[in-house]
Design an enzyme around this catalytic site. Sequence first.
Site, mmCIF file in Angstrom:
data_model
loop_
_atom_site.group_PDB
_atom_site.id
_atom_site.type_symbol
_atom_site.label_atom_id
_atom_site.label_comp_id
_atom_site.label_asym_id
_atom_site.label_seq_id
_atom_site.Cartn_x
_atom_site.Cartn_y
_atom_site.Cartn_z
ATOM 1 N N HIS A 41 0.770 -1.320 -0.089
ATOM 2 C CA HIS A 41 0.147 0.001 -0.115
ATOM 3 C C HIS A 41 0.780 1.302 0.146
ATOM 4 O O HIS A 41 0.485 2.491 -0.073
ATOM 5 C CB HIS A 41 -0.922 0.094 1.232
ATOM 6 C CG HIS A 41 -1.424 -1.206 1.491
ATOM 7 N ND1 HIS A 41 -1.100 -2.107 2.595
ATOM 8 C CD2 HIS A 41 -2.747 -1.944 0.968
ATOM 9 C CE1 HIS A 41 -1.821 -3.068 2.571
ATOM 10 N NE2 HIS A 41 -2.787 -3.188 1.603
ATOM 11 N N GLY A 90 -7.590 12.391 7.072
ATOM 12 C CA GLY A 90 -8.148 11.218 6.175
ATOM 13 C C GLY A 90 -8.271 11.207 4.901
ATOM 14 O O GLY A 90 -7.937 10.407 4.143
ATOM 15 N N ARG A 112 -6.178 16.404 1.342
ATOM 16 C CA ARG A 112 -5.674 17.495 2.313
ATOM 17 C C ARG A 112 -4.277 17.249 2.732
ATOM 18 O O ARG A 112 -3.483 18.307 3.221
ATOM 19 C CB ARG A 112 -6.659 17.065 3.875
ATOM 20 C CG ARG A 112 -7.892 17.753 3.864
ATOM 21 C CD ARG A 112 -7.600 19.011 4.379
ATOM 22 N NE ARG A 112 -8.693 19.875 4.097
ATOM 23 C CZ ARG A 112 -9.765 20.270 4.846
ATOM 24 N NH1 ARG A 112 -10.292 19.491 6.012
ATOM 25 N NH2 ARG A 112 -10.871 21.027 4.161
ATOM 26 N N ARG A 157 -2.695 3.719 -4.774
ATOM 27 C CA ARG A 157 -4.400 4.009 -4.387
ATOM 28 C C ARG A 157 -4.555 5.347 -4.285
ATOM 29 O O ARG A 157 -5.720 5.820 -3.511
ATOM 30 C CB ARG A 157 -4.819 3.257 -3.450
ATOM 31 C CG ARG A 157 -4.833 1.627 -3.441
ATOM 32 C CD ARG A 157 -5.156 0.775 -2.253
ATOM 33 N NE ARG A 157 -5.309 -0.520 -2.675
ATOM 34 C CZ ARG A 157 -6.210 -1.223 -2.810
ATOM 35 N NH1 ARG A 157 -7.389 -0.890 -2.897
ATOM 36 N NH2 ARG A 157 -5.941 -2.501 -3.182
ATOM 37 N N ARG A 217 -3.266 12.183 14.007
ATOM 38 C CA ARG A 217 -4.506 12.024 13.052
ATOM 39 C C ARG A 217 -5.001 13.534 13.148
ATOM 40 O O ARG A 217 -5.357 14.247 14.281
ATOM 41 C CB ARG A 217 -5.552 11.119 13.485
ATOM 42 C CG ARG A 217 -6.846 11.247 12.952
ATOM 43 C CD ARG A 217 -7.721 10.073 12.859
ATOM 44 N NE ARG A 217 -9.180 10.693 12.769
ATOM 45 C CZ ARG A 217 -9.762 11.005 11.877
ATOM 46 N NH1 ARG A 217 -9.161 11.211 10.736
ATOM 47 N NH2 ARG A 217 -11.231 11.461 11.982
ATOM 48 N N THR A 245 -12.253 15.515 10.873
ATOM 49 C CA THR A 245 -13.237 15.992 11.263
ATOM 50 C C THR A 245 -14.265 15.074 12.191
ATOM 51 O O THR A 245 -14.150 13.897 12.086
ATOM 52 C CB THR A 245 -14.347 16.470 10.082
ATOM 53 O OG1 THR A 245 -14.498 15.403 9.373
ATOM 54 C CG2 THR A 245 -13.570 17.371 9.205
ATOM 55 N N GLU A 275 -16.383 9.922 15.063
ATOM 56 C CA GLU A 275 -15.664 9.997 13.783
ATOM 57 C C GLU A 275 -15.391 8.320 13.535
ATOM 58 O O GLU A 275 -16.120 7.625 14.087
ATOM 59 C CB GLU A 275 -14.225 10.832 13.843
ATOM 60 C CG GLU A 275 -13.569 10.380 14.935
ATOM 61 C CD GLU A 275 -12.517 9.190 15.070
ATOM 62 O OE1 GLU A 275 -11.520 9.387 14.217
ATOM 63 O OE2 GLU A 275 -12.823 8.293 15.545
ATOM 64 N N ASP A 282 -20.005 18.853 11.898
ATOM 65 C CA ASP A 282 -21.401 18.720 11.872
ATOM 66 C C ASP A 282 -22.115 18.129 13.297
ATOM 67 O O ASP A 282 -21.442 17.829 14.077
ATOM 68 C CB ASP A 282 -22.097 17.702 10.944
ATOM 69 C CG ASP A 282 -21.342 16.288 10.998
ATOM 70 O OD1 ASP A 282 -20.179 16.358 10.542
ATOM 71 O OD2 ASP A 282 -21.777 15.344 11.197
HETATM 72 N N1 HPA Z 1 -20.270 10.390 11.737
HETATM 73 C C1 HPA Z 1 -19.019 9.785 11.414
HETATM 74 N N2 HPA Z 1 -18.001 10.377 11.078
HETATM 75 C C2 HPA Z 1 -18.078 11.561 11.048
HETATM 76 C C3 HPA Z 1 -19.120 12.479 11.266
HETATM 77 C C4 HPA Z 1 -20.472 11.800 11.546
HETATM 78 O O1 HPA Z 1 -21.537 12.248 11.896
HETATM 79 N N3 HPA Z 1 -18.939 13.718 11.115
HETATM 80 C C5 HPA Z 1 -17.692 13.880 10.628
HETATM 81 N N4 HPA Z 1 -17.110 12.500 10.574
#
Ligand code: HPA
Length: 235
Positions: free
Chosen positions: A5, A21, A25, A44, A88, A91, A179, A204
């Site tokens: 990999h 991730g 980025r 990949r 890491r 988000t 996450e 979010d």
């Molecule tokens: N769920 C899982 N992973 C995430 C989310 C989520 O709502 N937001 C950012 N990464």
Amino acid sequence: MPTPHNNAKKGDIAETVIMPGDPLRAKFIAENYLENPVCYNEVRGMLGYTGTYKGVRISVQGSGMGIPSMSIYSWELFNEYDVKNIIRTGTAGAISDNVNLRDIIVAMSASTNSAYASQYRLPGTYAPTASWKLLSESVKIAEKKNVVCHVGNILSSDTFYDDSDSLAQWQKMGVLGIEMETAGLYMNASRTGKNALCILTVSDCPLRNLSTTAEERQTSFRDMMEIALETAVNI
Ligand code: HPA
């Protein structure tokens, strides 16, 4: 030796790797924060670069999404490339009512619904935990920058689209956010005696149906990256 990999040769990768991730980025961080970045992997499309930040050699590589992807790349970095520290940067969705959009979460520990720990055949429940050295340094830096930063337990989930409506249960247990990668990273670090940390920006709030715009994500992304890079040069 390259792996299935990763095309990098031994020595191509720094002792400390920052892992977003999204591989694009990683490219953005290499091009905007590192001096003299050299791309060491394109297999990949999981881009990896090594350069310097404030004179310290640092690598940045994508992890992909989910514990299986993160654990393949971090296992190889720790076991095949002598990497000592992985930070890491990702988000998260907010779970706790105290956590808001654009806040930063530093994951002291990562609960999970994944079966990853079953390979260790432990007679109980394992608690994937951050490296204290990385955690304490990053929190000091966040405080100096006056960034809103929550430190505590997160959930690394195997599902993004989930039928069980279980977030309220995790919320009752004080979990800050959700996450999909950190528990695997922390277990790989513990198993190899290495160091790992996860820093997240809240993109979010699934329980409140809120999300950030791409533009808003950019500012908190910058704070998170600077905390990760400063941590990397101070350890
Ligand atoms: N769920 C899982 N992973 C995430 C989310 C989520 O709502 N937001 C950012 N990464």
